[in-house]
Write a protein that holds these residues in place. Structure first.
Motif, PDB file in Angstrom:
ATOM      1  N   VAL A  48     116.993  65.867 -21.227  1.00  6.69           N
ATOM      2  CA  VAL A  48     115.771  66.650 -21.063  1.00  6.69           C
ATOM      3  C   VAL A  48     115.000  66.088 -19.869  1.00  6.69           C
ATOM      4  O   VAL A  48     114.598  64.931 -19.861  1.00  6.69           O
ATOM      5  CB  VAL A  48     114.914  66.602 -22.339  1.00  6.69           C
ATOM      6  N   VAL A  49     114.800  66.937 -18.872  1.00  3.89           N
ATOM      7  CA  VAL A  49     114.121  66.540 -17.632  1.00  3.89           C
ATOM      8  C   VAL A  49     112.640  66.902 -17.677  1.00  3.89           C
ATOM      9  O   VAL A  49     111.781  66.137 -17.242  1.00  3.89           O
ATOM     10  CB  VAL A  49     114.791  67.214 -16.419  1.00  3.89           C
ATOM     11  N   THR A  50     112.351  68.100 -18.206  1.00  2.00           N
ATOM     12  CA  THR A  50     110.968  68.559 -18.356  1.00  2.00           C
ATOM     13  C   THR A  50     110.799  69.152 -19.751  1.00  2.00           C
ATOM     14  O   THR A  50     111.742  69.689 -20.327  1.00  2.00           O
ATOM     15  CB  THR A  50     110.602  69.641 -17.321  1.00  2.00           C
ATOM     16  N   ALA A  51     109.574  69.057 -20.269  1.00  2.00           N
ATOM     17  CA  ALA A  51     109.259  69.673 -21.560  1.00  2.00           C
ATOM     18  C   ALA A  51     107.758  69.565 -21.806  1.00  2.00           C
ATOM     19  O   ALA A  51     107.149  68.522 -21.512  1.00  2.00           O
ATOM     20  CB  ALA A  51     110.016  68.995 -22.708  1.00  2.00           C
ATOM     21  N   ASN A  52     107.178  70.642 -22.307  1.00  2.00           N
ATOM     22  CA  ASN A  52     105.773  70.654 -22.717  1.00  2.00           C
ATOM     23  C   ASN A  52     104.834  70.252 -21.580  1.00  2.00           C
ATOM     24  O   ASN A  52     103.806  69.621 -21.801  1.00  2.00           O
ATOM     25  CB  ASN A  52     105.568  69.746 -23.934  1.00  2.00           C
ATOM     26  N   GLY A  53     105.198  70.588 -20.357  1.00  2.00           N
ATOM     27  CA  GLY A  53     104.353  70.298 -19.211  1.00  2.00           C
ATOM     28  C   GLY A  53     104.532  68.922 -18.610  1.00  2.00           C
ATOM     29  O   GLY A  53     103.877  68.587 -17.620  1.00  2.00           O
ATOM     30  N   GLU A  54     105.427  68.116 -19.171  1.00  2.00           N
ATOM     31  CA  GLU A  54     105.670  66.765 -18.673  1.00  2.00           C
ATOM     32  C   GLU A  54     107.057  66.683 -18.045  1.00  2.00           C
ATOM     33  O   GLU A  54     107.892  67.555 -18.245  1.00  2.00           O
ATOM     34  CB  GLU A  54     105.562  65.755 -19.832  1.00  2.00           C
ATOM     35  N   ARG A  55     107.292  65.596 -17.299  1.00  2.00           N
ATOM     36  CA  ARG A  55     108.607  65.382 -16.705  1.00  2.00           C
ATOM     37  C   ARG A  55     109.019  63.934 -16.899  1.00  2.00           C
ATOM     38  O   ARG A  55     108.217  63.078 -17.266  1.00  2.00           O
ATOM     39  CB  ARG A  55     108.612  65.775 -15.229  1.00  2.00           C
ATOM     40  N   ASN A 110     104.399  74.229  -9.401  1.00  3.77           N
ATOM     41  CA  ASN A 110     103.827  72.879  -9.390  1.00  3.77           C
ATOM     42  C   ASN A 110     104.635  71.904 -10.236  1.00  3.77           C
ATOM     43  O   ASN A 110     104.773  70.725  -9.870  1.00  3.77           O
ATOM     44  CB  ASN A 110     102.376  72.908  -9.880  1.00  3.77           C
ATOM     45  N   LYS A 111     105.153  72.376 -11.347  1.00  6.44           N
ATOM     46  CA  LYS A 111     105.963  71.507 -12.198  1.00  6.44           C
ATOM     47  C   LYS A 111     107.294  71.161 -11.533  1.00  6.44           C
ATOM     48  O   LYS A 111     107.828  70.073 -11.734  1.00  6.44           O
ATOM     49  CB  LYS A 111     106.203  72.165 -13.563  1.00  6.44           C
ATOM     50  N   GLU A 112     107.821  72.095 -10.733  1.00  4.70           N
ATOM     51  CA  GLU A 112     109.005  71.780  -9.943  1.00  4.70           C
ATOM     52  C   GLU A 112     108.698  70.654  -8.953  1.00  4.70           C
ATOM     53  O   GLU A 112     109.472  69.695  -8.817  1.00  4.70           O
ATOM     54  CB  GLU A 112     109.475  73.018  -9.168  1.00  4.70           C
ATOM     55  N   LEU A 113     107.562  70.784  -8.270  1.00  4.20           N
ATOM     56  CA  LEU A 113     107.190  69.759  -7.291  1.00  4.20           C
ATOM     57  C   LEU A 113     106.972  68.409  -7.960  1.00  4.20           C
ATOM     58  O   LEU A 113     107.307  67.361  -7.388  1.00  4.20           O
ATOM     59  CB  LEU A 113     105.937  70.188  -6.524  1.00  4.20           C
ATOM     60  N   ASP A 114     106.435  68.408  -9.177  1.00  2.98           N
ATOM     61  CA  ASP A 114     106.231  67.144  -9.901  1.00  2.98           C
ATOM     62  C   ASP A 114     107.550  66.412 -10.112  1.00  2.98           C
ATOM     63  O   ASP A 114     107.594  65.181 -10.104  1.00  2.98           O
ATOM     64  CB  ASP A 114     105.582  67.414 -11.267  1.00  2.98           C
ATOM     65  N   ALA A 115     108.627  67.172 -10.321  1.00  2.00           N
ATOM     66  CA  ALA A 115     109.939  66.557 -10.585  1.00  2.00           C
ATOM     67  C   ALA A 115     110.779  66.374  -9.324  1.00  2.00           C
ATOM     68  O   ALA A 115     111.828  65.728  -9.378  1.00  2.00           O
ATOM     69  CB  ALA A 115     110.718  67.420 -11.589  1.00  2.00           C
TER      70      ALA A 115
END
Length: 336
Positions: free
Chosen positions: A151-158, A210-215
């Protein structure tokens, strides 16, 4: 001869577990939703999302047909990337017709309103009827035998640090700006890296910009992969160059509908990804026209009227894989 080829290719996923050596992946056509079925050599199964509800059980029936073709009697794990109609909506229809062992989610649905409440009620009935529930967070690994599902991302977190194979500095980040935050369930999508030996496949659900950029920035936490399911059906609310170009997929598959996803901007970004050998599409994208669609032999449904055809992938532990279009029997193999 053409129909003979189609028959032979269609039979590839029908091998009994004792004779199956590869990881078999069915990208099932849910007409702009998602349902991706993975079956391991031992017959263990993972379904990512279950498409739309309604339509006389259309998506559930298509999933069940793919499962039976693979010799399955149940779905071991059903991973729900997020609580939107085109991903979780089909879960009750499926569970009413075919056994589902464990449903995997990111925790509670954060959206409110009548539609969200109805979706949640249907989902909770499946759990109450006997399916186990497993809520995951970034860094978790599903308890599967033949696959490593991280799991790489979930519930807004990475994930807090790079996975094995990731951690590369990402120069593309300097060219892309963050956008307005997305408060929806899309931004909370479960994203996974699925490994079968050396073969690496990424599915990020509908994860938004934005979540893509976070990861992906300033270091890409996933790194190069073999196969990429384009995020958010190929919409340009997702599929940033920072994420896609850092993944450096050898092949991408777009689970778009005729009039959903497949936006020209995202299509262009994905097509320009370094090292990409081919892009395949579930549907011809009407908005893309002739300049933003792939060749017809790599489109499962080339007409606006859907034929209900998906795409199939057979992958080896050595990292080679073959993509097949069951509509016409056309297939292409890719070596590491």
């Amino acid at each position: 001869m053409r129909w003979t080829l189609v028959f032979l290719m269609a039979g590839a996923l029908s091998l009994p577990a004792a004779n199956r050596k590869n990881l078999e992946i069915s990208f099932i056509d849910t007409e702009g939703g998602q349902a991706t079925l993975l079956v391991t050599p031992s017959g263990e199964s993972l379904l990512v999302d279950a498409g739309w509800p309604g339509n006389n059980g259309r998506d559930a029936d298509r999933i069940i047909a793919a499962a039976k073709k693979a010799g399955l009697k149940k779905i071991d794990y059903l991973l729900v990337t997020h609580y939107h109609l085109d991903h979780v909506g089909g879960v009750p229809d499926l569970a009413a017709k075919f056994p589902v062992g464990t449903v995997v989610d990111h925790g509670a649905n954060i959206e409110t309103g009548r539609g969200a409440e109805a979706l949640n009620a249907g989902y909770q009935k499946v759990i109450a009827a006997g399916s186990k529930q497993l809520s995951v967070k970034p860094g978790d690994v599903l308890p599967m035998k033949d696959l490593r599902v991280e799991v790489v991302t979930a519930n807004g977190e990475r994930i807090p640090k790079a996975l094995k194979g990731g951690g590369q500095k990402n120069a593309v980040c300097a060219t892309e700006q963050r956008r307005a935050d997305d408060p929806s369930e899309n931004a909370r999508s479960i994203g996974v890296l699925i490994s079968f030996g050396k073969f690496r496949f990424v599915d990020l659900g509908d994860l938004t910009w934005n979540k893509e950029l976070d990861a992906a920035c300033p270091e890409h936490l996933i790194g190069p992969i073999d196969l990429f399911l384009t995020t958010h059906h190929g919409l340009d609310q997702s599929n940033s160059a920072s994420m896609v170009h850092g993944l450096r997929p050898r092949v991408a598959i777009m689970n778009n509908g005729a009039k959903k996803g497949g936006s020209p901007a995202a299509w262009t970004t994905i097509s320009a990804s370094p090292g990409l050998q081919d892009l395949w599409q579930i549907h011809y994208a009407v908005a893309g026209g002739k300049d933003h669609n792939v060749a017809e032999d790599r489109i499962a449904n080339p007409e606006e009227k859907c034929q209900g055809v998906g795409l199939e992938v057979s992958a080896t532990k050595g990292g080679s894989f073959t993509v097949t279009n069951p509509r016409n029997g056309f297939n292409k193999s890719y070596k590491p």
